[in-house]
Design a protein around this motif. Sequence first.
Motif, PDB file in Angstrom:
ATOM      1  N   UNK A  43      -5.991 -58.491  12.788  1.00 49.57           N
ATOM      2  CA  UNK A  43      -6.606 -58.042  14.026  1.00 49.57           C
ATOM      3  C   UNK A  43      -6.969 -56.563  13.899  1.00 49.57           C
ATOM      4  N   UNK A  44      -8.153 -56.229  14.314  1.00 44.45           N
ATOM      5  CA  UNK A  44      -8.639 -54.858  14.291  1.00 44.45           C
ATOM      6  C   UNK A  44      -7.807 -53.997  15.248  1.00 44.45           C
ATOM      7  N   UNK A  45      -7.488 -52.767  14.853  1.00 45.19           N
ATOM      8  CA  UNK A  45      -6.615 -51.934  15.677  1.00 45.19           C
ATOM      9  C   UNK A  45      -7.235 -51.622  17.034  1.00 45.19           C
ATOM     10  N   UNK A  46      -8.565 -51.563  17.143  1.00 52.36           N
ATOM     11  CA  UNK A  46      -9.198 -51.257  18.430  1.00 52.36           C
ATOM     12  C   UNK A  46      -8.946 -52.361  19.465  1.00 52.36           C
ATOM     13  N   UNK A  47      -8.789 -53.599  19.004  1.00 54.89           N
ATOM     14  CA  UNK A  47      -8.574 -54.703  19.935  1.00 54.89           C
ATOM     15  C   UNK A  47      -7.153 -54.727  20.504  1.00 54.89           C
ATOM     16  N   UNK A  48      -6.210 -54.100  19.824  1.00 53.07           N
ATOM     17  CA  UNK A  48      -4.823 -54.107  20.309  1.00 53.07           C
ATOM     18  C   UNK A  48      -4.386 -52.769  20.905  1.00 53.07           C
ATOM     19  N   UNK A  49      -5.301 -51.816  21.008  1.00 50.38           N
ATOM     20  CA  UNK A  49      -4.936 -50.462  21.416  1.00 50.38           C
ATOM     21  C   UNK A  49      -4.345 -50.403  22.824  1.00 50.38           C
ATOM     22  N   UNK A  50      -4.857 -51.200  23.752  1.00 47.50           N
ATOM     23  CA  UNK A  50      -4.338 -51.167  25.123  1.00 47.50           C
ATOM     24  C   UNK A  50      -2.897 -51.648  25.209  1.00 47.50           C
ATOM     25  N   UNK A  51      -2.490 -52.536  24.315  1.00 44.59           N
ATOM     26  CA  UNK A  51      -1.114 -53.027  24.292  1.00 44.59           C
ATOM     27  C   UNK A  51      -0.145 -51.995  23.715  1.00 44.59           C
ATOM     28  N   UNK A  52      -0.671 -51.023  23.003  1.00 47.97           N
ATOM     29  CA  UNK A  52       0.178 -50.018  22.350  1.00 47.97           C
ATOM     30  C   UNK A  52       0.356 -48.746  23.180  1.00 47.97           C
ATOM     31  N   UNK A  53      -0.348 -48.629  24.283  1.00 48.35           N
ATOM     32  CA  UNK A  53      -0.223 -47.429  25.130  1.00 48.35           C
ATOM     33  C   UNK A  53       1.230 -47.233  25.561  1.00 48.35           C
ATOM     34  N   UNK A  54       1.733 -46.017  25.389  1.00 44.15           N
ATOM     35  CA  UNK A  54       3.105 -45.693  25.756  1.00 44.15           C
ATOM     36  C   UNK A  54       4.142 -46.060  24.716  1.00 44.15           C
ATOM     37  N   UNK A  55       3.717 -46.622  23.586  1.00 43.68           N
ATOM     38  CA  UNK A  55       4.647 -47.046  22.538  1.00 43.68           C
ATOM     39  C   UNK A  55       4.568 -46.127  21.313  1.00 43.68           C
ATOM     40  N   UNK A  56       5.630 -46.165  20.546  1.00 40.40           N
ATOM     41  CA  UNK A  56       5.678 -45.428  19.287  1.00 40.40           C
ATOM     42  C   UNK A  56       4.864 -46.186  18.244  1.00 40.40           C
ATOM     43  N   UNK A  57       3.940 -45.483  17.598  1.00 40.49           N
ATOM     44  CA  UNK A  57       3.045 -46.107  16.628  1.00 40.49           C
ATOM     45  C   UNK A  57       2.979 -45.282  15.351  1.00 40.49           C
ATOM     46  N   UNK A  58       2.512 -45.890  14.311  1.00 39.08           N
ATOM     47  CA  UNK A  58       2.146 -45.192  13.096  1.00 39.08           C
ATOM     48  C   UNK A  58       0.624 -45.158  13.043  1.00 39.08           C
ATOM     49  N   UNK A  59       0.073 -44.104  12.491  1.00 41.53           N
ATOM     50  CA  UNK A  59      -1.380 -43.998  12.354  1.00 41.53           C
ATOM     51  C   UNK A  59      -1.683 -43.649  10.907  1.00 41.53           C
ATOM     52  N   UNK A  60      -2.500 -44.470  10.260  1.00 39.76           N
ATOM     53  CA  UNK A  60      -2.946 -44.128   8.915  1.00 39.76           C
ATOM     54  C   UNK A  60      -4.434 -43.788   8.980  1.00 39.76           C
ATOM     55  N   UNK A  61      -4.769 -42.688   8.326  1.00 37.14           N
ATOM     56  CA  UNK A  61      -6.130 -42.183   8.322  1.00 37.14           C
ATOM     57  C   UNK A  61      -6.819 -42.564   7.019  1.00 37.14           C
ATOM     58  N   UNK A  62      -8.136 -42.587   7.045  1.00 37.66           N
ATOM     59  CA  UNK A  62      -8.904 -42.924   5.854  1.00 37.66           C
ATOM     60  C   UNK A  62      -8.711 -41.915   4.720  1.00 37.66           C
ATOM     61  N   UNK A  63      -8.318 -40.683   5.034  1.00 35.11           N
ATOM     62  CA  UNK A  63      -8.145 -39.675   3.987  1.00 35.11           C
ATOM     63  C   UNK A  63      -6.765 -39.720   3.326  1.00 35.11           C
TER      64      UNK A  63
END
Length: 69
Positions: free
Chosen positions: A1-21
């Motif tokens: 699943x694309x991260x943009x489609x699940x972003x609303x479910x992650x609001x207020x939660x602890x997440x990891x973010x990986x960047x293209x660089x």
Amino acid sequence: MNWQTKINYLLGHLIGVSFFDGRGTSAVLCYTQIGELFLMEYLYHKQFALKHYEFQLIQEIPPFPASYE
């Protein structure tokens, strides 16, 4: 699943973010606005910073897994 489609479910939660660089960060997802994420990141001691990143820089956003004792 694309991260943009699940972003609303992650609001207020602890997440990891990986960047293209190749960089990454962990933070609480505060909100999104016009193609940007706003994250509360820990700096050091008792300091936190609200940072923002453009969607185009982000490769993936997984939620933190549950911890078990």
